[in-house]
Design a protein around this motif. Structure first.
Motif, PDB file in Angstrom:
ATOM      1  N   THR A   1      -6.234   7.924  -5.164  1.00  0.00           N
ATOM      2  CA  THR A   1      -5.183   7.470  -4.609  1.00  0.00           C
ATOM      3  C   THR A   1      -4.273   8.071  -3.923  1.00  0.00           C
ATOM      4  O   THR A   1      -3.880   7.569  -3.273  1.00  0.00           O
ATOM      5  CB  THR A   1      -4.416   7.821  -6.165  1.00  0.00           C
ATOM      6  N   THR A   2      -4.824   9.246  -3.794  1.00  0.00           N
ATOM      7  CA  THR A   2      -4.635   9.810  -2.295  1.00  0.00           C
ATOM      8  C   THR A   2      -5.524  10.724  -1.409  1.00  0.00           C
ATOM      9  O   THR A   2      -6.616  10.555  -1.873  1.00  0.00           O
ATOM     10  CB  THR A   2      -3.983  11.728  -2.706  1.00  0.00           C
TER      11      THR A   2
ATOM     12  N   LEU B   1      -5.537   1.861  -1.187  1.00  0.00           N
ATOM     13  CA  LEU B   1      -6.713   0.956  -1.409  1.00  0.00           C
ATOM     14  C   LEU B   1      -6.560   0.848  -2.946  1.00  0.00           C
ATOM     15  O   LEU B   1      -6.459   1.126  -4.314  1.00  0.00           O
ATOM     16  CB  LEU B   1      -7.407   2.115  -1.336  1.00  0.00           C
ATOM     17  N   PRO B   2      -5.310  -0.350  -2.366  1.00  0.00           N
ATOM     18  CA  PRO B   2      -5.214  -1.754  -3.746  1.00  0.00           C
ATOM     19  C   PRO B   2      -6.642  -1.863  -4.350  1.00  0.00           C
ATOM     20  O   PRO B   2      -7.159  -1.771  -3.392  1.00  0.00           O
ATOM     21  CB  PRO B   2      -3.897  -2.336  -3.849  1.00  0.00           C
ATOM     22  N   THR B   3      -6.257  -2.914  -5.803  1.00  0.00           N
ATOM     23  CA  THR B   3      -7.807  -3.451  -5.568  1.00  0.00           C
ATOM     24  C   THR B   3      -8.483  -4.443  -5.092  1.00  0.00           C
ATOM     25  O   THR B   3      -9.513  -4.230  -4.848  1.00  0.00           O
ATOM     26  CB  THR B   3      -7.624  -4.925  -7.069  1.00  0.00           C
TER      27      THR B   3
ATOM     28  N   ALA C   1       2.604   2.799   6.098  1.00  0.00           N
ATOM     29  CA  ALA C   1       3.651   3.928   6.016  1.00  0.00           C
ATOM     30  C   ALA C   1       3.966   4.985   6.872  1.00  0.00           C
ATOM     31  O   ALA C   1       3.058   5.208   6.931  1.00  0.00           O
ATOM     32  CB  ALA C   1       3.107   4.369   4.096  1.00  0.00           C
ATOM     33  N   SER C   2       5.176   5.520   6.829  1.00  0.00           N
ATOM     34  CA  SER C   2       5.603   6.410   7.287  1.00  0.00           C
ATOM     35  C   SER C   2       6.113   7.585   6.859  1.00  0.00           C
ATOM     36  O   SER C   2       6.834   7.345   5.445  1.00  0.00           O
ATOM     37  CB  SER C   2       5.919   6.313   9.450  1.00  0.00           C
ATOM     38  N   GLY C   3       6.546   8.786   6.805  1.00  0.00           N
ATOM     39  CA  GLY C   3       7.799   9.331   6.250  1.00  0.00           C
ATOM     40  C   GLY C   3       6.923  10.610   7.200  1.00  0.00           C
ATOM     41  O   GLY C   3       6.704  11.466   8.616  1.00  0.00           O
TER      42      GLY C   3
ATOM     43  N   GLU D   1       3.528  -0.107  -3.372  1.00  0.00           N
ATOM     44  CA  GLU D   1       3.508   0.347  -1.871  1.00  0.00           C
ATOM     45  C   GLU D   1       3.042   1.336  -1.840  1.00  0.00           C
ATOM     46  O   GLU D   1       2.988   2.763  -1.653  1.00  0.00           O
ATOM     47  CB  GLU D   1       4.916   0.841  -1.450  1.00  0.00           C
ATOM     48  N   PRO D   2       2.337   1.453  -0.503  1.00  0.00           N
ATOM     49  CA  PRO D   2       1.785   2.670   0.023  1.00  0.00           C
ATOM     50  C   PRO D   2       2.923   3.839   1.096  1.00  0.00           C
ATOM     51  O   PRO D   2       4.039   3.336   0.878  1.00  0.00           O
ATOM     52  CB  PRO D   2       1.009   2.216   2.170  1.00  0.00           C
TER      53      PRO D   2
END
Length: 201
Positions: A118-119, A56-58, A191-193, A32-33
């Motif tokens: 990834t990041t 960025l999944p495959t 996504a949020s945070g 999950e993002p």
């Protein structure tokens, strides 16, 4: 006669769209993002460094490497914490950046990214408070990130190309347009945070 021809074209367009989705649709998102940030306060200046993880999944990585560009939308909101009440909005910032892949390197608005995607280190944002914060006053930053690589328009163009019908886009039915929008949303990562603002001593 025209209605029959339009119905046939719509069915052909939907079939082509489904064939296209067979190439694009994700089997399963690996992770999950997540959106996060770090924020600091020095005097009246608040500096935020947002990050997007696992965006960025495959499947989306493949689309970007094929030459498509991603639209990365970032929204940051600075909030003042209030006891026994809702947090107070102090300021907000919105930023749209372009994520692309060229010559073996990912670029974010032309800025090369590290080899590992990834990041995603996003553009930092700074605010200046109108008044110095009171002793014990606390702030928090809300970050929201949205990445869209495939749009309903681009999916429609691919499907039209597969049906060899240049006019199909103009004659597309409402059902098909809604289907295109739904698929485009399915290929969108968001996504949020939140993060606390840490004073620099």
């Amino acid at each position: 006669m025209r209605m029959g021809r339009l119905g046939t074209q719509a069915r052909g367009l939907r079939a082509a769209l489904l064939a296209t989705l067979g190439l694009l649709a994700p089997e399963a998102w690996a992770e999950e993002p997540r959106a996060q940030c770090t924020a600091t306060l020095s005097g009246r200046r608040v500096v935020v460094r947002p990050e997007a993880q696992s965006f960025l999944p495959t499947e989306l990585d493949r689309l970007l490497r094929l030459g498509l560009a991603g639209r990365l939308e970032v929204e940051l909101t600075l909030l003042r914490r209030r006891k026994l009440w809702f947090d107070e909005q102090v300021d907000t910032a919105r930023l749209t950046q372009v994520l692309s892949f060229t010559q073996g390197v990912y670029l974010l608005d032309g800025r090369p990214l590290p080899a590992s995607t990834t990041t995603l280190e996003l553009e930092r944002t700074a605010w200046t408070l109108e008044e110095p914060p009171e002793p014990g006053e606390a702030f928090v930053v809300q970050v929201s990130v949205r990445l869209q690589v495939v749009t309903a328009s681009s999916l429609g163009k691919v499907a039209s190309w597969l049906t060899k019908s240049p006019s199909a886009e103009d004659e597309r039915s409402t059902v098909t347009r809604n289907l295109l929008r739904t698929v485009a949303e399915d290929l969108t990562r968001q996504a949020s945070g939140r993060c606390d603002v840490s004073p620099i001593q």
